[in-house]
Design a protein around this motif. Structure first.
Motif, short mmCIF file in Angstrom:
data_model
loop_
_atom_site.label_atom_id
_atom_site.label_comp_id
_atom_site.label_asym_id
_atom_site.label_seq_id
_atom_site.Cartn_x
_atom_site.Cartn_y
_atom_site.Cartn_z
N LEU A 1 1.07 -1.57 -0.44
CA LEU A 1 0.07 0.20 0.26
C LEU A 1 0.87 1.52 -0.38
O LEU A 1 0.62 2.41 -0.59
CB LEU A 1 -1.09 -0.23 1.20
N LEU A 2 2.21 1.01 0.96
CA LEU A 2 2.14 2.02 0.97
C LEU A 2 3.41 2.64 0.00
O LEU A 2 4.14 3.52 -0.75
CB LEU A 2 3.70 2.00 2.30
N LEU A 3 3.54 1.07 -0.73
CA LEU A 3 4.50 1.51 -2.04
C LEU A 3 4.00 1.97 -3.36
O LEU A 3 4.74 3.54 -4.12
CB LEU A 3 5.02 0.36 -2.91
N ASN A 4 2.56 2.13 -3.25
CA ASN A 4 1.85 2.91 -4.46
C ASN A 4 2.42 4.71 -4.07
O ASN A 4 2.42 5.06 -4.64
CB ASN A 4 0.47 2.95 -3.58
N TYR A 5 2.08 4.92 -2.67
CA TYR A 5 2.02 6.43 -2.81
C TYR A 5 3.79 6.87 -3.26
O TYR A 5 3.74 8.03 -3.72
CB TYR A 5 1.79 6.75 -1.59
N ILE A 6 5.15 5.91 -2.79
CA ILE A 6 5.89 6.23 -3.84
C ILE A 6 5.90 6.10 -4.77
O ILE A 6 6.20 7.32 -5.70
CB ILE A 6 7.13 5.22 -2.88
N SER A 7 5.66 4.96 -5.04
CA SER A 7 5.57 4.94 -6.96
C SER A 7 4.98 6.52 -7.03
O SER A 7 5.30 6.54 -8.22
CB SER A 7 4.64 4.06 -7.34
N ILE A 8 4.07 6.36 -7.34
CA ILE A 8 3.02 8.23 -7.75
C ILE A 8 4.13 9.46 -7.39
O ILE A 8 4.26 10.40 -8.53
CB ILE A 8 1.82 8.39 -6.80
N ALA A 9 4.78 9.31 -5.96
CA ALA A 9 5.54 10.38 -5.96
C ALA A 9 6.74 10.85 -6.91
O ALA A 9 7.60 11.74 -7.52
CB ALA A 9 6.30 10.53 -5.15
N ILE A 10 7.63 9.06 -7.44
CA ILE A 10 8.58 9.19 -8.14
C ILE A 10 8.06 9.69 -9.61
O ILE A 10 8.39 10.60 -10.79
CB ILE A 10 8.75 7.61 -8.49
N LEU A 11 6.06 8.71 -9.92
CA LEU A 11 6.22 9.70 -11.53
C LEU A 11 6.03 11.13 -11.57
O LEU A 11 6.24 11.18 -12.12
CB LEU A 11 4.73 8.99 -11.54
N ASN A 12 5.36 11.37 -10.47
CA ASN A 12 5.82 12.97 -10.13
C ASN A 12 7.21 13.84 -10.04
O ASN A 12 7.06 14.37 -11.54
CB ASN A 12 4.90 13.43 -9.15
N HIS A 13 7.27 13.30 -9.52
CA HIS A 13 9.47 13.36 -10.01
C HIS A 13 10.11 13.35 -11.06
O HIS A 13 9.93 14.71 -11.88
CB HIS A 13 9.93 12.94 -9.01
N LEU A 14 8.91 12.29 -11.97
CA LEU A 14 9.79 11.79 -13.44
C LEU A 14 9.21 12.96 -14.43
O LEU A 14 10.31 13.37 -15.37
CB LEU A 14 10.21 10.73 -13.52
N VAL A 15 8.13 13.84 -13.93
CA VAL A 15 7.73 14.11 -14.95
C VAL A 15 7.63 15.25 -14.78
O VAL A 15 7.02 16.18 -15.63
CB VAL A 15 5.89 14.14 -15.64
N ASN A 16 8.36 15.73 -13.77
CA ASN A 16 8.38 16.72 -13.75
C ASN A 16 9.81 17.31 -13.49
O ASN A 16 9.85 18.63 -13.99
CB ASN A 16 8.07 17.75 -11.96
N GLY A 17 10.30 16.38 -13.67
CA GLY A 17 11.95 16.73 -13.58
C GLY A 17 12.57 16.64 -15.58
O GLY A 17 12.97 16.82 -15.89
N PRO A 18 13.08 15.17 -14.48
CA PRO A 18 14.57 14.93 -15.58
C PRO A 18 13.37 14.39 -17.15
O PRO A 18 13.71 14.48 -18.66
CB PRO A 18 14.89 13.26 -15.57
N MET A 19 11.96 13.98 -16.81
CA MET A 19 12.05 12.43 -18.18
C MET A 19 10.57 13.87 -18.62
O MET A 19 9.53 14.20 -19.22
CB MET A 19 10.71 12.07 -17.89
N LYS A 20 10.34 15.64 -17.95
CA LYS A 20 9.31 16.97 -18.45
C LYS A 20 9.87 16.90 -19.82
O LYS A 20 10.67 17.16 -20.64
CB LYS A 20 9.66 17.62 -17.69
N ASP A 21 8.23 16.65 -20.18
CA ASP A 21 8.48 17.76 -21.61
C ASP A 21 8.11 19.15 -21.03
O ASP A 21 7.36 19.41 -21.31
CB ASP A 21 7.51 16.88 -22.48
#
Lengths: 528, 375
Positions: free
Chosen positions: B171-191
């Motif tokens: 359950l907690l990993l769900n939140y972590i994964s969403i945070a990772i996604l947000n980090h990636l699309v706001n940072g390194p992977m952002k279009d």
């Protein structure tokens, strides 16, 4: 039910009444758990109830407590026959029980625990009044003090057990039944608690029935002792007139042999001709130490060798490390130190090791330790063979038809009563589960090492003979067999060599042919 | 204990197979199967009644609400395709809970595994824009599976080697994964062109997952549906018909007995959880490759959580997941209409899902209580 006016009931809560059981029998279906057992507890005495696991001690006291009424027989309290159908009846006659495990609510204080244990606790508790009453009880009646304001979780084990006993006194129980009360205590705590109880009985304030399998407690604290074995009365008498070895023999069986011919127990079947030294060692246990569930060393530096074509028995009172030893041999518990070797190679209990050495294990309580309860009888029997052809094709595909086909003859041969091979094994009775697991572990032909624990627990005599015969047959085929049992008669009957385990170590070794039951008994009792 | 030996009184005598209990043959053979179908069905009926009361309390006619739900989910070809599009990811995420359940684990990290799978798929898709579509899609699916699989394996590893409860950790990993996604699309992977909704760069049009076509008949539904169906069938086969599945089921029923048989408990647990997470990861890949074309917060649209419900209703049976996903897909497809036609809030369909979940959990306690199903 005899109706007793309340004023007459009061006497049961003033001083202990005499308690007499007369030919109590308790049956579960066809099984007789307690068979015509009689005993008497005069007021102000301690009566020890001794016996192995499953001997019927708990069954008997549960009849007294009204958890399950006896099938036949009478219970007399204060000289009159009383019907005890329910725990509340037992409470009426001032009978209370202290269990092996604590029943205190850890997060509550002692005061709260005591008050809440009352059967008539009001919806709104006037704590001030209750505390005052409790303090008065502590000052006048209580034989020992416990800190009333501490939480139960803050108490040491000895204090907790004292609180449990105080709870019974507070509830005005005058006949206490203690179910292995010291198993969770250190020896010093045990001595203290038992000594206090002893004082109260001597003062005539209490009568006690204590269930135990520690001889020390019987000899230091009890006036009378009753020994049960397999649901039957195995012996009874004044503690003063008995000695330890007689008691051990009564408890473990072999008592009759001991009297008849202590140095020559009955010889069994054909013994293997080659002397043990020339046969190949199948299993070698080297300085094995194992931790128990509580993290305390349960098996200490145990070493032994098991030769092919030999039946080696491990005798001992239950709880001396046999279960933990079994679990290590079955790969269910890691060893803290030491090694296992099968056929001179290190053995780690992986599936490959099991197959290479054909090392089969049959633990006690098979439904809990050796079965997948929801899976079918056939699937459970297939545990050893499911990944071998013909049950597996190309190593991966399960062949259900083959699995069922190999289960059917075993169901027949081992008389497993089941609706069919597809019935979930949890729907079978315990004896039939035992047979199914026996079938699984004994039927594979090339089996080389067999370790069994309590193989006949809960089986009737015919089935017991059947199992013994199968074990002897396996031995004669050259299988190395280790039998762990708390039934000395069984071990004397089927083993070639005997080890005695006590306090987690092997304390004694003897060839069965020249075994002296009295000596074995005293080693099992923990001194020899 | 005495009681144990009491129940275990081996009866003497030798008849091996007890005489078949009297009773119709049909009932003996099919009683348990009927029970497994009728109990959840009854539970769903009860949930329908409860939800009807809820609608009533909101001032709506429950029958009209149900009629709208039906119309919006199965009432027309258009509506049915809408339902099917939601069925695809549900089947895949439901497997993420259903497989570990066979091992006695309750894993609810479906949403996280889906998100990780989506990230993995985008990375793979961005790496090979010019590959032939089939190869590129294969690589994206594989990458999604590995990312999702490793994500749930993390939970399994924590449980097997460190004793961490897998339900909490997943359950907690769900939140972590969403945070990772947000980090990636706001940072390194952002279009940089994605202003309103931070997203990754889009994957090439050519390697998107296409619609299902038969000859010249094209559906609006993408091939993700096929992925889901195939995964359900393969994993059913794996769990029921292979030695691996036998091991897993034996471990699930009694790990102690499995160790006695030398079964590799840790390895089987890790592999099963990897496959489970892999399925949710493929769901993420499908969402990326067929719907969004890029990774952004739309990935975490709740298909993971709905998958938990599907798995429970299907009683963790991979094949039962297919029809249950279809039903729940319909409910999800109809959430818009509830708002538009009945002025019920958008979250009403969540209320419905929640009711179904509670009633299904309750119905689990009913198995074995009805004499009529007894063989």
């Amino acid at each position: 039910m005899t109706l007793i006016p309340p004023e007459n009931l009061e006497r049961f809560t003033q001083a202990p009444a005499s308690l007499e059981l007369y030919r109590i029998t308790k049956k579960f279906g066809d099984f007789t758990a307690a068979d015509e057992i009689s005993l008497t507890v005069p007021p102000g005495t301690v009566h020890a109830l001794l016996g192995e696991n499953g001997a019927g001690k708990s069954t008997l006291v549960k009849c007294v407590m009204g958890f399950h009424p006896a099938t036949s027989g009478e219970i007399m309290v204060g000289g009159h026959v009383q019907e005890i159908q329910h725990p509340s009846d037992a409470r009426k006659y001032g009978i209370g029980m202290v269990y092996q495990h604590f029943t205190l609510v850890p997060s509550m204080t002692v005061t709260e625990n005591l008050v809440l244990s009352r059967p008539d606790v009001p919806a709104a508790v006037n704590w001030k009044q209750e505390t005052a009453r409790l303090e008065e009880f502590m000052a006048t009646e209580a034989p020992f003090k416990v800190p009333l304001h501490k939480r139960a979780s803050e108490l040491a084990a000895g204090e907790k057990q004292k609180t449990e006993i105080l709870k019974q006194l507070y509830l005005k129980s005058r006949i206490l039944i203690l179910d292995e009360p010291t198993s969770v205590l250190t020896p010093a705590e045990a001595t203290e608690v038992l000594a206090l109880l002893r004082q109260m009985t001597v003062a005539g304030k209490l009568s006690i029935i204590i269930i135990t399998h520690k001889f020390r407690e019987v000899f230091s604290f009890a006036d009378d002792v009753t020994v049960l074995r397999r649901g039957k009365l195995a012996g009874q008498g004044k503690v003063k007139e008995l000695d330890r070895d007689t008691l051990a023999a009564m408890m473990m069986g072999g008592a009759s042999e001991a009297k008849r011919a202590p140095s020559a127990p009955p010889a069994t079947g054909p013994k293997p001709t080659a002397p043990a030294s020339t046969r190949r060692t199948a299993l070698r246990v080297k300085q094995l130490s194992v931790l128990g569930d509580n993290g305390i060393t349960a098996v200490k530096d145990v070493s032994f060798e098991l030769a092919a074509g030999e039946v080696l028995g491990i005798a001992g009172v239950a709880g001396n490390g046999q279960r933990e030893l079994m679990e290590v041999l079955g790969g269910q518990r890691p060893a803290a130190s030491g090694t296992l070797e099968a056929h001179d190679q290190p053995y780690r209990g992986t599936r490959r090791d099991i197959l290479t050495h054909q090392f089969h294990t049959l633990p006690e309580e098979p439904l809990r330790n050796a079965c997948a309860p929801m899976l079918s009888v056939a699937e459970n029997i297939a545990l050893r063979t499911f990944d071998q052809p013909p049950q597996a094709r190309w190593k991966w595909l399960l062949n259900f038809r083959a699995i069922r086909k190999s289960a059917l003859p075993l169901i027949e041969a081992y008389s497993i009563k089941t609706r069919g091979p597809d019935t979930p094994i949890r729907d079978l009775s315990g004896g039939n589960v035992q047979r199914a697991i026996l079938a699984r572990e004994l039927s594979t032909r090339p089996i080389k090492i067999l370790v069994v624990s309590e193989p006949c627990f809960g089986l009737d005599f015919a089935a017991t003979d059947f199992v013994h015969q199968k074990i002897t047959e396996a031995r004669d085929r050259g299988v190395a067999v280790l039998v762990v049992s708390s039934d000395l008669d069984e071990l004397l009957k089927i083993t070639d060599r005997l080890l005695v385990m006590s306090g987690g170590t092997i304390t004694y070794e003897t060839p069965t042919a020249t075994a002296d039951v009295a000596v074995i008994g005293s080693h099992m009792a923990g001194h020899g | 204990m005495a009681e144990l030996s009491a129940t275990s009184s081996g009866q003497p005598g030798s008849p091996g197979l007890a005489a078949p209990t009297p009773g119709p043959r049909l009932k003996r053979a099919w009683g348990p199967a009927f029970e497994a179908i009728l109990v959840p069905l009854g539970a769903i009926l009860l949930a329908l009644v409860l939800f009807g009361l809820f609608c009533k309390a909101q001032g709506q006619d429950p029958f009209k609400v149900y009629a709208s739900i039906y119309k919006a989910s199965f009432g027309s070809w258009f509506a049915f395709q809408n339902t099917l599009m939601r069925t695809a990811p549900l089947m895949l995420t439901a497997l993420c809970t259903a497989l570990p359940a066979r091992l006695g684990m309750i894993v609810i990290g479906n949403e996280g595994a889906l998100v990780m799978g989506g990230i993995g798929a985008v990375i793979a898709g961005l790496a090979v824009p010019a590959w032939p579509p089939h190869l590129a899609l294969g690589l994206m699916a594989l990458s999604g599976m590995i990312w999702g699989g490793l994500w749930i394996s993390l939970s399994a590893g924590l449980r097997q080697y460190r004793g961490v409860n897998e339900t909490i950790s997943s359950l907690l990993l769900n939140y972590i994964s969403i945070a990772i996604l947000n980090h990636l699309v706001n940072g390194p992977m952002k279009d940089p062109s994605s202003l309103n909704k931070p997203s990754s760069f889009p994957i090439a049009e050519e390697i998107m997952l296409g619609r299902i076509t038969f000859g010249d008949f094209t559906m609006r539904v993408h091939w993700g549906l096929g992925y889901g169906l195939v995964a359900c069938v393969i994993l059913w086969f794996l769990m029921q018909r292979t030695t691996f599945g036998y091991q897993a089921r034996f471990i699930g029923a009694n790990p102690k007995a499995a160790r006695l048989g030398g079964l590799p408990v840790n390895r089987t647990t890790l592999i099963t959880c990897f496959l489970a997470g892999g399925c949710a990861g493929v769901a993420g890949m499908v969402e990326v490759a067929a719907v969004h074309g890029r990774a952004n917060e739309s990935l975490a649209a709740g298909f993971g959580y709905a998958g938990i419900l599907v798995a429970f209703v299907a009683r963790f049976h991979p094949l039962a997941i297919v029809p249950v996903s279809l039903l729940l897909g319909g409910i999800l497809a109809s959430s818009g209409i509830l708002q538009r036609a009945h002025k019920l809030p958008d979250s009403t369909s969540l209320v419905f899902q929640g009711l179904v979940f509670l009633v299904i959990l309750f119905s689990d306690s009913l198995y074995g209580r009805f004499k009529i199903f007894k063989p």
